[in-house]
Scaffold this motif. Structure first.
Motif, mmCIF file in Angstrom:
data_model
loop_
_atom_site.group_PDB
_atom_site.id
_atom_site.type_symbol
_atom_site.label_atom_id
_atom_site.label_comp_id
_atom_site.label_asym_id
_atom_site.label_seq_id
_atom_site.Cartn_x
_atom_site.Cartn_y
_atom_site.Cartn_z
ATOM 1 N N ARG A 10 0.849 -1.182 0.000
ATOM 2 C CA ARG A 10 0.000 0.000 0.000
ATOM 3 C C ARG A 10 0.891 1.240 0.000
ATOM 4 N N ASP A 11 0.277 2.396 -0.316
ATOM 5 C CA ASP A 11 1.043 3.645 -0.379
ATOM 6 C C ASP A 11 0.592 4.698 0.620
ATOM 7 N N ASP A 12 -0.645 4.651 1.056
ATOM 8 C CA ASP A 12 -1.188 5.736 1.875
ATOM 9 C C ASP A 12 -0.657 5.670 3.301
ATOM 10 N N THR B 135 -1.219 10.624 -1.250
ATOM 11 C CA THR B 135 -1.076 9.442 -0.383
ATOM 12 C C THR B 135 -0.863 9.814 1.084
ATOM 13 N N ARG C 1 -8.455 1.937 -0.410
ATOM 14 C CA ARG C 1 -7.022 2.208 -0.318
ATOM 15 C C ARG C 1 -6.603 2.249 1.160
#
Length: 1005
Positions: A700-702, A733, A774
């Motif tokens: 994941r990026d957030d 993000t 997300r």
């Protein structure tokens, strides 16, 4: 009327009878009247219904503070009928000022029902004046430079306004007029019982009264206030800003030398001041800017100040001796103290101070002589056989390496040994070089800057005359007078000599002056001290050897650089500070955005424990540098670094025991499971690595963060640092959540559930991201928010966030770069203050980890580390190097063995208690908060609205720096003092900081 053209001789005792009459006038007392009389006058003559009547001070007037039913305020003055001319004069002057811009408020005369402004009632004169709001300047305990400048400028503007007044019928001569000072002193000195004060007054009489006799009548004259003392100058305070609001009491107004007002003002404002000449200079500069004075006035100003001080002191003693009426405003030990002080100030020094303040040469003859000497060094005979070379005695001098700057004996021993080991040639202590022979604090009177140069030579070394001259003084200081050219006349001074010369004896150039005497009493090797000046110093009680920082420009103007007396071929030059050169080089080679502390940056050269030392040798209490956890230059850490650097320094691909030992000791401070260490070089790298691993593991990026946080400078951590990304835009993000600020935030100190409520915002952010498909990779937090304004996390904040993060599969990253290693006192790591259940997945650390040596790390679990292994090998060339590990390991030992975490707990709370007590007296302080040695003081302009006092906070930091205390703003509005001292900070240091802050807030700006 006293004119300025017939004042010659008036300072003699022949005017004693007239002076006695005037003294009787000021001691006769004020008219005795009843309150009923006052109320009748107010009702019948002015149509006022007074609610309260309050007595006010006065010499000849019965003054009463009046408040009427509408809340309006006035001053009712009742005077004897014999004062009619004076009353009419004052009333006309006030009417004149009412039509002009006097630069500040002054009373206005209120006409009675018949239109009269001076009315006769039952044989007495009554006047009603408007009330001028404000507090007397005398009640302002600490006066800022800005306030002094405003007072001086206000006095100058008032003088310009009164100067255009043409008196209709001048009043009788007054006791306090300078033209009668001699007679006033003659009548009062016999009543001075204190022998020291009597002697001081006599010195002032002998030194300055002849000058007044000679020159007073030639000064420009005008109508002046003539009693512009600190009780008659009113000021008002707005936050930290104090300015003049008005001037009252024109009862002594008269036509007099125009400079009289400034002399009266200065002699009053100088009382009790730590640096009275600096006060006089500040007032004069500002007055001169508003009402320019001539050189003749400036040259006589200091004698006027001294005479006024002596007259007030002697008259006060006379009043006390006779137990008669007198103005209680003069009854102060400070009155006598100033007279004693000014009696010992040479006239040339006083004149130089006010001249220099107005941009004039402090002593023109000395400037001329210095220029001649600088241009004729080639014709000078060196005083001893050379060659000469500079020996550095400033704080950057190599001789002080290894000495403890807190110990004078250590510093002097280092200097002595270095001088004795110097060679070949003759070591010279330079002119203007701030000698680092004792710890030096900032503030009034501090300083050890020589006004000459020292030529170190063995006892018995012959000393020759650099120039032909005549012996003018043959005491402990040998003084030669030189007249090498028309219009050039100066003296050279030699101390540390044995000689047999006599006054009046002529000495040729190169002639023998004597020989270097035995060792000096100060513990340094023998030397001859050489100074130069055009001032006739033989009449001075003492010739100054050095000057305090605050007066250096003045004294260097009187005692300029004598280095040319070494001859044209010497290799010595006067000391100059490195600051300008260093700043110029920074500007050439560093980014424009690279910051420095303070508007006038400090050039630091040394540090030890909780103090820095700049190139001037000034000491600064360090209350902001959280890097040096165990204090600057801790001997054990210095030794550990030097020892390991001499043995081995390489990279972690080799095996060395100190790395393994340090990793073992470091992970032992953390909860079980956090046992894998990634060594790097900075906190930014540690946070960057933690983010990279979290994103790799979760795919994941957030990232969820706390708003206003700061986590570093690399691309990845800048993107999660609001203070950085606000300059280029928040990445999609990054998801900031509300700062859990119980002072400014939605949930305050009075909310027991504030922690859980703020945590709910973070959990909601997790939910929103998950709902959007997300879910977050990580929650990154500081255990106490630095960039957010020293915000302490509320109890119960992290635990529910960790639970929510686990539910969403997000990893937690504890940024301990600022607060770890026992700084918060309650626990070794900041996250531990939130409870045993709060165990992050990653802990990042740096800054204090190496006590100033670049050491940083990220610690995680073996499970996470193994999951990251497929990403490739991790390696940092310098991360975990042997020197870094040796220093880090020894730091852990020092923290434990010296009880520094406990000290942070108890002394940190003591500091906050002291600061909280200040908040009771200073409205600028809105909140005091913190944990251990990580505290914040938030300044606001209004406690109700909590408007940030950003400008004021920066000013406070600048003023603290000027007092030798270092702290700096932080927070989104830059209105919070960030206090992060070394953990060796003591209660005495805390007291020192609190006292300095109290002084700054009291003084204002």
């Amino acid at each position: 009327m006293t004119t300025q053209t017939d004042s010659g001789g008036r300072n003699g005792t022949g005017e004693a009878a007239g002076a006695d009459e005037r003294f009787e006038r000021i001691t006769a007392g004020v008219p005795e009247v009843t309150d009923a009389f006052l109320r009748d006058v107010l009702r019948d003559r002015f149509g006022l219904d007074p609610v309260t009547l309050g007595p006010l001070a006065g010499e000849t007037d019965r003054n009463t503070h009046v408040v009427d039913a509408a809340g309006e305020q006035y001053v009712l003055k009742v005077t004897g009928a014999g004062e009619r001319r004076a009353a009419a004069f004052q009333t006309a002057l006030l009417a004149h000022l009412a039509e002009r811009d006097a630069g500040c408020a002054v009373p206005r005369a209120v006409p009675d029902r018949s239109g009269e402004r001076v009315a006769a009632v039952d044989g007495l004169l009554v006047r009603l004046l408007t009330w001028v709001p404000g507090a007397p300047l005398a009640e302002v305990r600490r006066r800022s430079p800005e306030l002094l400048a405003d007072v001086g400028a206000a006095a100058g503007r008032l003088a310009a306004a009164t100067a255009s007044f043409t008196p209709p019928d001048p009043p009788d001569p007054h006791y306090w007029e300078f033209a009668h000072a001699g007679a006033a002193l003659a009548g009062s000195v016999p009543h001075v019982r204190d022998p020291d004060l009597r002697a001081a007054v006599a010195r002032i009489q002998a030194r300055h009264l002849p000058l007044l006799d000679e020159r007073l009548g030639g000064l420009p004259a005008a109508v002046v206030h003539h009693d512009l003392n600190t009780f008659n100058v009113l000021v008002r305070r707005d936050g930290g800003r104090t300015r003049v609001s008005g001037v009252i009491d024109f009862g002594d107004a008269a036509r007099a030398p125009r400079a009289a007002d400034l002399a009266v003002l200065a002699s009053s404002a100088m009382r009790g001041a730590a640096e009275p000449l600096a006060v006089a200079a500040a007032l004069t500069a500002a007055y001169h800017g508003a009402c320019p004075l001539g050189e003749d006035e400036l040259d006589l100003l200091f004698p006027l100040i001294a005479v006024r001080s002596a007259a007030v002191a002697a008259t006060t003693a006379r009043l006390d001796a006779g137990r008669r009426h007198g103005d209680p405003r003069h009854r102060s030990a400070a009155v006598a103290g100033l007279a004693r002080l000014l009696a010992d100030v040479p006239a040339e020094v006083g004149r130089a101070a006010v001249r220099q303040a107005c941009g004039l040469p402090a002593h023109p003859a000395t400037a001329t002589a210095a220029a001649w000497l600088a241009g004729n060094a080639a014709s000078v005979t060196p005083p001893v056989e050379g060659p000469f070379g500079p020996f550095r005695l400033d704080a950057a001098g190599e001789c002080f390496d290894g000495a403890d700057p807190r110990e004078p004996d250590s510093l002097r021993a280092a200097a002595r040994d270095g001088i004795r080991a110097y060679g070949p040639g003759v070591p010279v202590g330079r002119y203007g070089e701030p000698r680092f022979l004792a710890p030096r604090r900032r503030g009034p009177g501090s300083g050890d800057v020589p006004l000459g140069l020292d030529v170190f030579a063995s006892s018995g070394t012959p000393v020759r005359a650099p120039l032909a001259g005549v012996v003018e003084g043959a005491g402990a200081d040998l003084v030669l007078r030189h007249e090498p050219a028309d219009g050039v006349r100066f003296r050279t001074l030699y101390a540390g000599l044995s000689h047999d010369l006599a006054e009046g004896e002529e000495v040729p150039a190169g002639g023998r002056l004597g020989q270097v005497a035995a060792d000096a009493a100060d513990g340094l090797p023998p030397r001859v001290r050489i100074q130069m000046t055009a001032v006739p110093v033989t009449a001075w009680p003492d010739v100054p050897r050095q000057a305090p920082d605050s007066e250096l420009a003045l004294w260097q103007a009187l005692f300029p650089d004598p280095t040319p007396l070494l001859g044209g071929q010497n290799a010595v030059a006067a000391w100059t500070p490195a600051a300008d050169r260093a700043l110029a080089a920074r500007r050439r080679h560093l980014p424009n955005t690279h910051p420095t502390y303070f508007s006038d940056p400090i050039t630091m050269v040394r540090a030890r424990d909780c103090r820095f030392y700049d190139e001037h040798g000034r000491a600064y209490l360090d209350a902001l540098n959280n890097v040096t956890l165990a204090g600057h230059g801790h001997p054990r850490l210095v030794e550990a670094a030097a020892r390991q650097l001499g043995r081995l320094n390489t990279n972690t691909r080799f095996v060395y025991e100190v790395l393994s030992e340090y990793a073992e000791r470091l992970t032992a401070t953390l909860p079980d499971g956090l046992d894998v260490v990634y060594f790097v070089n900075s906190g930014s790298e540690a946070n960057d690595l933690a983010l990279r691993m979290a994103r790799y593991l979760t795919k994941r990026d957030d990232v969820v963060i706390i708003d206003d946080a700061y986590h570093g400078y690399t691309s990845a951590v800048s993107d999660v640092s609001p203070s950085r990304y606000r300059h280029y835009g928040k990445p999609d993000t990054t998801h900031p959540t509300p700062v859990p600020d119980r002072y400014r935030g939605r949930y305050g100190y009075d909310d027991p559930d504030a922690g859980a409520r703020y945590a709910r915002h973070v959990a909601d952010a997790f939910d929103r991201l998950a709902a959007a498909g997300r879910p977050p990779a990580a929650f990154l937090f500081e255990a106490l928010l630095a960039g957010g304004g020293q915000v302490v996390l509320p109890p119960g904040y992290l635990a529910p966030i960790f639970t929510a993060a686990a539910g969403h599969g997000a990893l937690t990253i504890a940024d301990e770069v600022q607060v770890g290693f026992g700084r918060l006192g309650e626990a070794f790591w900041g996250f531990q203050t939130q409870g045993a259940d709060v165990v992050p997945d990653f802990v990042t650390m740096g800054k204090a980890m190496g006590n100033g040596f670049p050491v940083a790390a990220m610690v995680t679990t073996r499970e996470i580390s193994r999951a990251f292994d497929p990403a490739g090998r991790f390696f940092s060339t310098y991360g975990g190097n042997p020197v870094a590990c040796a220093v880090g390991l020894e730091l852990l030992n020092v923290v434990e063995e010296e009880g520094l975490q406990h000290n942070a707990l108890v002394t940190g709370q003591y500091l906050r208690d002291r600061l909280s007590a200040l908040a009771e007296r200073h409205g600028l302080i809105g909140d005091v908060r913190g944990q251990g040695f990580y505290s914040g003081v938030e300044f606001v302009t209004d406690r109700r609205t909590k408007e940030p006092a950003s400008d004021e906070t920066l000013i406070v930091c600048e003023r603290l720096k000027d007092r030798g205390v270092l702290v700096y703003p932080t927070g989104p509005a830059w209105n919070v003092l960030k206090l992060k001292p070394p953990l060796t900070f003591t209660r005495a240091h805390a007291d020192e900081f609190a006292a300095a802050l109290d002084d700054v807030l009291e003084e204002g700006w």
